[in-house]
Design a protein around this motif. Structure first.
Motif, PDB file in Angstrom:
ATOM      1  N   GLY A  96      24.773   2.369  38.084  1.00 28.41           N
ATOM      2  CA  GLY A  96      23.909   2.565  39.241  1.00 28.41           C
ATOM      3  C   GLY A  96      22.549   1.919  39.115  1.00 28.41           C
ATOM      4  O   GLY A  96      21.619   2.265  39.850  1.00 28.41           O
ATOM      5  N   VAL A  97      22.420   0.938  38.223  1.00 30.78           N
ATOM      6  CA  VAL A  97      21.132   0.292  38.003  1.00 30.78           C
ATOM      7  C   VAL A  97      21.019  -1.044  38.735  1.00 30.78           C
ATOM      8  O   VAL A  97      19.962  -1.666  38.741  1.00 30.78           O
ATOM      9  CB  VAL A  97      20.878   0.117  36.489  1.00 30.78           C
ATOM     10  N   ALA A  98      22.108  -1.485  39.382  1.00 32.24           N
ATOM     11  CA  ALA A  98      22.090  -2.733  40.143  1.00 32.24           C
ATOM     12  C   ALA A  98      22.926  -2.580  41.402  1.00 32.24           C
ATOM     13  O   ALA A  98      23.884  -1.800  41.432  1.00 32.24           O
ATOM     14  CB  ALA A  98      22.625  -3.888  39.294  1.00 32.24           C
ATOM     15  N   GLU A  99      22.555  -3.336  42.430  1.00 31.22           N
ATOM     16  CA  GLU A  99      23.304  -3.304  43.684  1.00 31.22           C
ATOM     17  C   GLU A  99      24.435  -4.329  43.692  1.00 31.22           C
ATOM     18  O   GLU A  99      25.482  -4.101  44.293  1.00 31.22           O
ATOM     19  CB  GLU A  99      22.353  -3.580  44.857  1.00 31.22           C
ATOM     20  N   ARG A 100      24.209  -5.468  42.997  1.00 36.23           N
ATOM     21  CA  ARG A 100      25.186  -6.547  43.015  1.00 36.23           C
ATOM     22  C   ARG A 100      25.153  -7.291  41.684  1.00 36.23           C
ATOM     23  O   ARG A 100      24.111  -7.371  41.028  1.00 36.23           O
ATOM     24  CB  ARG A 100      24.869  -7.512  44.159  1.00 36.23           C
ATOM     25  N   SER A 101      26.304  -7.827  41.288  1.00 39.10           N
ATOM     26  CA  SER A 101      26.380  -8.649  40.084  1.00 39.10           C
ATOM     27  C   SER A 101      26.841 -10.053  40.450  1.00 39.10           C
ATOM     28  O   SER A 101      27.784 -10.214  41.247  1.00 39.10           O
ATOM     29  CB  SER A 101      27.346  -8.048  39.061  1.00 39.10           C
ATOM     30  N   ILE A 102      26.186 -11.032  39.863  1.00 36.41           N
ATOM     31  CA  ILE A 102      26.531 -12.435  40.088  1.00 36.41           C
ATOM     32  C   ILE A 102      26.906 -13.022  38.738  1.00 36.41           C
ATOM     33  O   ILE A 102      26.059 -13.132  37.842  1.00 36.41           O
ATOM     34  CB  ILE A 102      25.364 -13.210  40.723  1.00 36.41           C
ATOM     35  N   CYS A 103      28.171 -13.361  38.581  1.00 37.35           N
ATOM     36  CA  CYS A 103      28.708 -13.784  37.288  1.00 37.35           C
ATOM     37  C   CYS A 103      28.901 -15.294  37.225  1.00 37.35           C
ATOM     38  O   CYS A 103      29.452 -15.898  38.155  1.00 37.35           O
ATOM     39  CB  CYS A 103      30.048 -13.108  37.035  1.00 37.35           C
ATOM     40  N   PHE A 104      28.502 -15.873  36.109  1.00 34.55           N
ATOM     41  CA  PHE A 104      28.790 -17.269  35.802  1.00 34.55           C
ATOM     42  C   PHE A 104      29.582 -17.291  34.499  1.00 34.55           C
ATOM     43  O   PHE A 104      29.126 -16.778  33.479  1.00 34.55           O
ATOM     44  CB  PHE A 104      27.490 -18.078  35.657  1.00 34.55           C
ATOM     45  N   GLU A 105      30.760 -17.870  34.544  1.00 34.77           N
ATOM     46  CA  GLU A 105      31.635 -17.898  33.372  1.00 34.77           C
ATOM     47  C   GLU A 105      32.378 -19.235  33.319  1.00 34.77           C
ATOM     48  O   GLU A 105      33.110 -19.584  34.249  1.00 34.77           O
ATOM     49  CB  GLU A 105      32.623 -16.729  33.416  1.00 34.77           C
ATOM     50  N   ARG A 126      31.133  -6.116  45.421  1.00 28.70           N
ATOM     51  CA  ARG A 126      29.750  -6.190  44.928  1.00 28.70           C
ATOM     52  C   ARG A 126      29.604  -7.211  43.799  1.00 28.70           C
ATOM     53  O   ARG A 126      28.592  -7.236  43.107  1.00 28.70           O
ATOM     54  CB  ARG A 126      29.303  -4.809  44.443  1.00 28.70           C
ATOM     55  N   VAL A 127      30.622  -8.050  43.635  1.00 30.78           N
ATOM     56  CA  VAL A 127      30.626  -9.011  42.535  1.00 30.78           C
ATOM     57  C   VAL A 127      30.909 -10.407  43.066  1.00 30.78           C
ATOM     58  O   VAL A 127      31.866 -10.615  43.819  1.00 30.78           O
ATOM     59  CB  VAL A 127      31.682  -8.631  41.474  1.00 30.78           C
ATOM     60  N   LEU A 128      30.087 -11.371  42.652  1.00 27.11           N
ATOM     61  CA  LEU A 128      30.319 -12.784  42.941  1.00 27.11           C
ATOM     62  C   LEU A 128      30.599 -13.490  41.624  1.00 27.11           C
ATOM     63  O   LEU A 128      29.935 -13.224  40.621  1.00 27.11           O
ATOM     64  CB  LEU A 128      29.096 -13.409  43.614  1.00 27.11           C
ATOM     65  N   ILE A 129      31.577 -14.393  41.621  1.00 28.65           N
ATOM     66  CA  ILE A 129      31.986 -15.061  40.394  1.00 28.65           C
ATOM     67  C   ILE A 129      31.947 -16.569  40.589  1.00 28.65           C
ATOM     68  O   ILE A 129      32.560 -17.102  41.524  1.00 28.65           O
ATOM     69  CB  ILE A 129      33.391 -14.623  39.964  1.00 28.65           C
ATOM     70  N   PHE A 130      31.218 -17.245  39.697  1.00 26.08           N
ATOM     71  CA  PHE A 130      31.106 -18.702  39.722  1.00 26.08           C
ATOM     72  C   PHE A 130      31.518 -19.266  38.365  1.00 26.08           C
ATOM     73  O   PHE A 130      31.736 -18.529  37.405  1.00 26.08           O
ATOM     74  CB  PHE A 130      29.668 -19.122  40.042  1.00 26.08           C
ATOM     75  N   GLY A 131      31.588 -20.587  38.288  1.00 25.06           N
ATOM     76  CA  GLY A 131      31.899 -21.267  37.035  1.00 25.06           C
ATOM     77  C   GLY A 131      30.668 -21.333  36.141  1.00 25.06           C
ATOM     78  O   GLY A 131      29.816 -20.448  36.167  1.00 25.06           O
ATOM     79  N   ALA A 132      30.562 -22.403  35.378  1.00 20.79           N
ATOM     80  CA  ALA A 132      29.489 -22.530  34.393  1.00 20.79           C
ATOM     81  C   ALA A 132      28.120 -22.626  35.059  1.00 20.79           C
ATOM     82  O   ALA A 132      27.971 -23.231  36.127  1.00 20.79           O
ATOM     83  CB  ALA A 132      29.723 -23.753  33.523  1.00 20.79           C
ATOM     84  N   ALA A 133      27.118 -22.043  34.424  1.00 24.81           N
ATOM     85  CA  ALA A 133      25.736 -22.198  34.867  1.00 24.81           C
ATOM     86  C   ALA A 133      25.259 -23.589  34.490  1.00 24.81           C
ATOM     87  O   ALA A 133      25.608 -24.116  33.432  1.00 24.81           O
ATOM     88  CB  ALA A 133      24.853 -21.140  34.221  1.00 24.81           C
ATOM     89  N   ASP A 134      24.452 -24.207  35.363  1.00 20.79           N
ATOM     90  CA  ASP A 134      23.912 -25.536  35.084  1.00 20.79           C
ATOM     91  C   ASP A 134      22.619 -25.712  35.860  1.00 20.79           C
ATOM     92  O   ASP A 134      22.050 -24.742  36.372  1.00 20.79           O
ATOM     93  CB  ASP A 134      24.929 -26.639  35.429  1.00 20.79           C
ATOM     94  N   ASP A 135      22.170 -26.938  35.967  1.00 24.62           N
ATOM     95  CA  ASP A 135      20.887 -27.216  36.606  1.00 24.62           C
ATOM     96  C   ASP A 135      20.883 -26.897  38.101  1.00 24.62           C
ATOM     97  O   ASP A 135      19.821 -26.776  38.706  1.00 24.62           O
ATOM     98  CB  ASP A 135      20.521 -28.692  36.392  1.00 24.62           C
TER      99      ASP A 135
END
Length: 255
Positions: A96-105, A126-135
């Motif tokens: 309960g400490v966040a409203e949404r999570s945004i994942c990069f994997e 409540r979850v968004l999932i993306f690939g690798a983090a970059d510029d």
């Protein structure tokens, strides 16, 4: 001969640690039973270490990091670079400490496991999932309504933090709390990488280093019932070196 014996000893210890961990994970039904993430359900299959599964279900895995997360919240968004199996990304929602999570994997299997774990916890919306983090991660976040002044960014990408956290990306994240696991001591010639990363932090950023400490397994029956040897194996992160995290905050959020 001595090197061979040492290598065998290490291999046996790792094997035993995984076995103890899996037994503990299965005993707890893959569910976190203690700590702020209590109630989080986890499946297996991610590329993360099986040796940490048991500690996760007891709330002991990187408990110092969890304490930092809880103490500085709540957040609108928690962004996780290197989401692994979703332990932190989903744990903050359960807590309960966040409203949404945004994942990069980066790892496709990892993304599938995060998606599966989100589903079994009823958190998919409540979850968004993306690939690798970059510029270009900054614009990606901006496109989904990310507000740095109300966010926490976790980064654990096994040494990738140094090339990924460029001056541009750090500028895009300016105002967000950052917790970055540091791996410079595991990288050949990595002595200067930590200092260079700190020097890239935006104006107004304050930083400190968090070091890992032994977890407190008292009053956790599943751990107390073990032998001393298995108790140590079940509650350790199995690191080669002391775990360290760079924590970045801003006195005035949104600076």
């Amino acid at each position: 001969m001595a090197k061979l014996v040492e290598a065998l000893e290490k291999a046996i210890v790792k094997l035993r640690r995984k076995r103890v961990s899996r037994r503990l994970f299965e005993r707890n039904g893959g569910e976190v039973r203690y700590g702020p993430f209590k109630g989080l359900k986890l499946s297996t299959g991610a590329h993360t270490s099986a040796g940490n599964l048991g500690a996760k279900t007891c709330g002991l895995y990187e408990d110092g990091v969890i304490a930092e997360i809880m103490s500085m919240g709540p957040y609108q968004d928690v962004v996780n670079f290197g989401a692994g199996d979703g332990y932190f990304s989903l744990g903050v929602l359960v807590a309960g400490v966040a409203e949404r999570s945004i994942c990069f994997e980066l790892n496709a299997t990892g993304r599938e496991v995060v998606e599966r774990n989100a589903k079994i916890n009823g958190l998919s919306d409540r979850v968004l999932i993306f690939g690798a983090a970059d510029d270009e991660t900054g614009p990606t976040l901006a496109g989904v309504g990310f507000d740095p002044s109300r966010a926490l960014v976790l980064c654990d990408i096994d040494g990738g933090e140094f090339p990924v956290l460029t001056e541009k990306l750090l500028s895009d994240l300016q105002g967000a709390i950052l917790i970055v696991e540091l791996h410079d001591k595991l990288i050949a010639g990595g002595e200067s990488l930590r200092e260079e990363l700190i020097n890239r932090l935006p104006d107004g950023a304050q930083h400190r280093i968090l070091k890992s400490a032994p977890p407190d397994w008292r009053d956790i029956p599943e751990i107390e019932e073990m032998t001393d040897y298995d108790r140590a194996l079940a509650s350790t992160d199995g690191r080669k070196l002391l775990g360290e995290w760079l924590i970045v905050t801003y006195e005035d959020p949104g600076v």
